[in-house]
Design a protein around this motif. Structure first.
Motif, PDB file in Angstrom:
ATOM      1  N   THR A  55       0.849  -1.191   0.000  1.00 33.18           N
ATOM      2  CA  THR A  55       0.000   0.000   0.000  1.00 33.18           C
ATOM      3  C   THR A  55       0.886   1.244   0.000  1.00 33.18           C
ATOM      4  O   THR A  55       2.040   1.206   0.429  1.00 33.18           O
ATOM      5  N   HIS A 179      -3.562  -1.131   8.769  1.00 30.76           N
ATOM      6  CA  HIS A 179      -2.693  -1.642   7.701  1.00 30.76           C
ATOM      7  C   HIS A 179      -3.298  -2.883   7.047  1.00 30.76           C
ATOM      8  O   HIS A 179      -3.438  -2.955   5.814  1.00 30.76           O
ATOM      9  N   ALA A 182      -6.622  -2.396   4.971  1.00 32.70           N
ATOM     10  CA  ALA A 182      -6.615  -1.486   3.823  1.00 32.70           C
ATOM     11  C   ALA A 182      -7.145  -2.133   2.539  1.00 32.70           C
ATOM     12  O   ALA A 182      -7.970  -1.530   1.841  1.00 32.70           O
ATOM     13  N   THR A 185     -10.941  -2.533   2.675  1.00 32.19           N
ATOM     14  CA  THR A 185     -11.582  -1.214   2.715  1.00 32.19           C
ATOM     15  C   THR A 185     -11.555  -0.558   1.339  1.00 32.19           C
ATOM     16  O   THR A 185     -12.540   0.058   0.902  1.00 32.19           O
ATOM     17  N   ILE A 204     -10.206   7.259   0.627  1.00 30.26           N
ATOM     18  CA  ILE A 204      -9.370   6.417   1.491  1.00 30.26           C
ATOM     19  C   ILE A 204      -7.914   6.780   1.259  1.00 30.26           C
ATOM     20  O   ILE A 204      -7.442   6.854   0.118  1.00 30.26           O
ATOM     21  N   THR A 206      -3.901   5.974   2.866  1.00 28.65           N
ATOM     22  CA  THR A 206      -3.147   5.021   3.665  1.00 28.65           C
ATOM     23  C   THR A 206      -1.757   5.561   3.981  1.00 28.65           C
ATOM     24  O   THR A 206      -1.258   6.468   3.322  1.00 28.65           O
TER      25      THR A 206
END
Length: 776
Positions: A55, A179, A182, A185, A204, A206
């Motif tokens: 991510t 984490h 993610a 989501t 969103i 991260t």
């Protein structure tokens, strides 16, 4: 009966989705995936330790882009009518059903607990509230951009339990997921857009420690956090002074009591504790409390039930902590029950019951991240409640007994947000749950949880954003008081010496100091009032704690009658209050008379509402009964504004004591006399002595004393930007419910008489508890 083997699971659909994104997941901004260049990344591993994908770690530029998109998305989303928003959420339930396998596999791949069915239930519930918002929540409007932050341990369900009510009320949302959560989501965000959610309504972002950076953006109207307490505390401190309200749900790592009475079905209770403590992924730590008369029976069944259980995996580095707490418990005389001896591997440890653990043992106070279950005994019911309330956490409890009266009495006495009777870990979005004590300051679920995402329609945007001031927290509120030299040149005109109210008695300050009370223009000395100190606050809290437990047990009708008596006492001294307001604030006699009349009416309103606002039964879609109970916070500190000194005092005082709280009030430092005159009305009424204390003096010094007292559960503050920043930083550990406003609040705020305004004050004074009673 043993559990059968679990079916082998496939992750082919999830792997295909990750391949489609080249296993490098970007941010989700303005309705699409964004993979910015020159960004660091974080790798995600599966349960076997293999790297699966990565991510993006966002930076400031990404935060700005995300915030801009959310502001635009809020305009589009809030511009739809209630029916249109409800249709989008219902459509998402259908879309989620089509892609349930991918969602489920992603959650399983990264060990994030959540079933698509539970998210569908959330969507169904909150789509109904989206449909009925303007009908059932008249007088309220969405906040704007809501920021949802979750720690790494948080499940997808916990994230959606924050996101969906915010969207249902018409807000746009920025999520910073944990984490491991993610990927799932991000997939849900993609499904939201497919269901018709406007671009920008859900974004969103991260990265490590990015939650605080997003919260500091001036576009954010509200921040809500779910996860472990320490990350929540860090977030509160990082946002102190930015003028954004933050609520915390410390849902990870709490210690919860599992209480077995001698009237319980022991076999069912033992099965329940085995499943709760060892079969499920542990987001909380359980402590087993067993009545002495059945402890041998329970221990024998635990030994039998644990036979053949296998060792479970430990997190990296957890074995040292587990061994340390087990050895400490054994040195204190505890014995162990486990199906096999611990192996030498640091990665595995057998399920272990620590029998005879002491309440102060490390395995109870600071449990290690492993399959450990401390077992303690109690003799009588009251002792079970005392030990159950010993924990600093107040998340949940499980009670096992066939005696319904005992179950309800115990449930009401435990300081927790959710109580399960003859069951555990049941949840439904219709059940409002508040974090008690160190388990948070937020209410999740039910109609009660929706108010976090709403503001009064007639009010301005909450807490205008600001920038932190340079503040030395250690020196705030410690400035020496002004020295007063008595003037005895004309004894006949000697200024009046006022007294404060502490523990039901009028008195001087323990410090012996006084402060001058001047007229509005500062030209005339009206008298002296005590310069209250930390010791005065301690004395007031001690008295409040003693009387509040009895006050909350009074019937609602009894509280109502006592508030009516206070209103009558105030009305009987109307002329004195009018003269005091005129002398202190320089308002006209007509305006002063109007404020006194409104104050009498406001107290009468609170008296009338005492038995009108309360919880009740909940419509859970399961076989059983759920109850919602409105519990008082406990002891509340109130620092009053300068504007409308009498009306603001009775408005806040009435809300607090009508709901069962005790109160420590700090009058306006500029206009203390109207509140001091209220002491006479309090003494003439039949309110219990010590329920209300009024302490005068330096606002900053008394604010520090209130903030640092662990017994005070909530602070309502009207004051300086420095004071607001100090409270937001200091009241994060231990967590306190905060209401922080500028010096005077909104123009005309206190004269409002609409139900929504009173309801807002009432809801600030309570915390919610849900009780689940299964019937089959």
């Amino acid at each position: 009966m043993e559990y059968g083997p679990t079916a082998s699971s496939s992750t082919a659909t999830a792997q295909a989705w990750l391949d489609h994104h080249s296993r490098s997941l970007g941010l989700f901004i303005n309705g699409k995936f964004v993979l910015p260049a020159n960004r660091q990344s974080r790798s995600l591993v599966d349960s076997k330790g293999d790297t699966v994908c990565s991510t993006v770690c966002a930076i400031e530029d990404d935060v700005l882009q995300c915030a801009t998109s959310s502001v635009s998305g809020f305009k589009s989303w809030s511009g739809l009518n209630c029916r249109q928003r409800a249709k989008v959420l219902l459509r998402l339930a259908d879309v989620l059903g089509q892609h349930a396998a991918c969602v489920s596999e992603l959650c399983s791949l990264f060990e994030v607990q959540c079933s698509p069915a539970s998210v569908v239930r959330l969507l169904q519930y909150y789509s109904s509230w989206a449909q009925l918002r303007d009908t059932l929540l008249a007088g309220w409007t969405p906040l704007g951009v809501v920021h949802v932050v979750c720690s790494d341990e948080c499940s997808l369900y916990c994230i959606m339990a924050k996101v969906l009510p915010a969207l249902a009320m018409g807000n746009s949302v920025i999520i910073v997921p944990g984490h491991n959560a993610a990927p799932s989501t991000l997939l849900l965000a993609q499904l939201f857009i497919a269901a018709g959610l406007p671009a920008g309504a859900l974004n969103i972002i991260t990265g490590s420690d990015i939650g605080a950076k997003v919260a500091q953006n001036p576009s954010i109207s509200y921040v809500t956090y779910s996860g472990n307490k320490q990350d929540g505390v860090n977030l509160c401190k990082a946002t102190a002074g930015f003028g954004v309200p933050v609520s915390v749900s410390a849902s990870i790592g709490a210690t919860c009591p599992f209480i077995i009475f001698d009237t319980a079905d022991i076999d069912s209770a033992v099965d329940g504790v085995i499943e709760a403590a060892f079969k499920k992924k542990k987001e909380v730590h359980w402590v087993l409390l067993v009545q002495e008369s059945v402890v041998n029976n329970v221990v024998a069944r635990l030994k039998l039930r644990m036979t053949g259980m296998k060792s479970v995996p430990l997190a990296s580095g957890a074995r040292v902590l587990v061994d340390a707490v087990v050895q400490a418990a054994q040195q204190e005389g505890a014995t162990l029950i486990h199906p096999c001896e611990p192996v030498s591997s640091d990665a595995l440890y057998p399920p272990t019951v620590i029998c005879g653990a002491a309440p102060s043992s490390p395995c109870v106070v600071s449990p290690a991240p492993g399959p450990l279950l401390p077992l303690m005994t109690f003799r009588v019911n009251s002792e079970a409640v005392t030990v159950g309330n010993h924990s600093p956490h107040g998340m949940a409890a499980s009670i096992w007994t066939e005696d319904l009266t005992l179950a309800l009495e115990t449930a009401k006495s435990l300081f927790v947000g959710c109580v399960w009777v003859n069951s555990h870990s049941f949840s439904d979005p219709c059940m409002p749950v508040s974090g008690h004590k160190d388990s948070g300051t937020c209410t999740d679920g039910g109609q009660e949880g929706l108010y976090h995402f709403l503001r009064l329609s007639s009010s301005k945007m909450p807490n205008p954003r600001s920038s932190p001031v340079s503040l030395d927290y250690a020196k705030f509120g410690v400035a020496a008081s002004t020295i007063i030299i008595p003037d005895d040149s004309d004894p006949a005109c000697s200024p009046k010496m006022y007294q404060q109210l502490v523990g039901g008695k009028t008195c001087k300050s323990v410090s012996g100091g006084s402060v001058s009370v001047l007229s509005a223009d500062g030209a005339k000395l009206l008298g002296y009032c005590p310069d209250g100190s930390r010791k005065d606050v301690r004395n007031a809290v001690e008295a409040a704690t003693k009387v509040q437990s009895g006050w909350v047990k009074k019937s609602l009708s009894a509280r109502s009658q006592l508030l009516y008596s206070l209103a009558k006492s105030l009305e009987a001294k109307k002329k004195d209050f009018v003269a005091c307001l005129c002398a202190q604030t320089s308002v006209s006699a007509e305006a002063a008379g109007s404020e006194v009349e409104l104050s009498v009416t406001r107290l009468s309103d609170w008296a009338a509402l005492c038995d009108k606002m309360h919880g009740g039964s909940l419509p859970v879609p399961h076989s059983g009964t759920a109850l919602s109970l409105a519990d008082p916070l406990g002891v509340i500190g109130i620092v009053l504004p300068d504007r409308s000194p009498l009306l603001s005092a009775v408005t806040l005082l009435g809300a607090a004591i009508a709901t069962g709280n005790a109160v420590i009030m700090v009058p306006s430092q500029k206009y203390p006399l109207p509140t001091l005159m209220l002491i006479q009305a309090l003494q003439c009424s039949a309110l219990p002595p010590g329920l209300v204390s009024i302490i005068t003096g330096s606002k900053d010094q008394l604010t520090v004393a209130l903030a640092n007292h662990s017994v005070i559960k909530g602070i309502w503050y009207w004051g300086s930007a420095e004071g607001c920043q100090y409270l937001q930083d200091t009241c994060s550990s231990p967590l306190k419910t905060l209401v922080c406003q500028g010096d005077d609040g909104e123009e005309g705020e206190w004269a409002r008489c609409d139900l929504a305004f009173l309801e807002r004050q009432w809801r600030r004074a309570v915390q919610w508890k849900s009780v689940w009673l299964p019937t089959a």
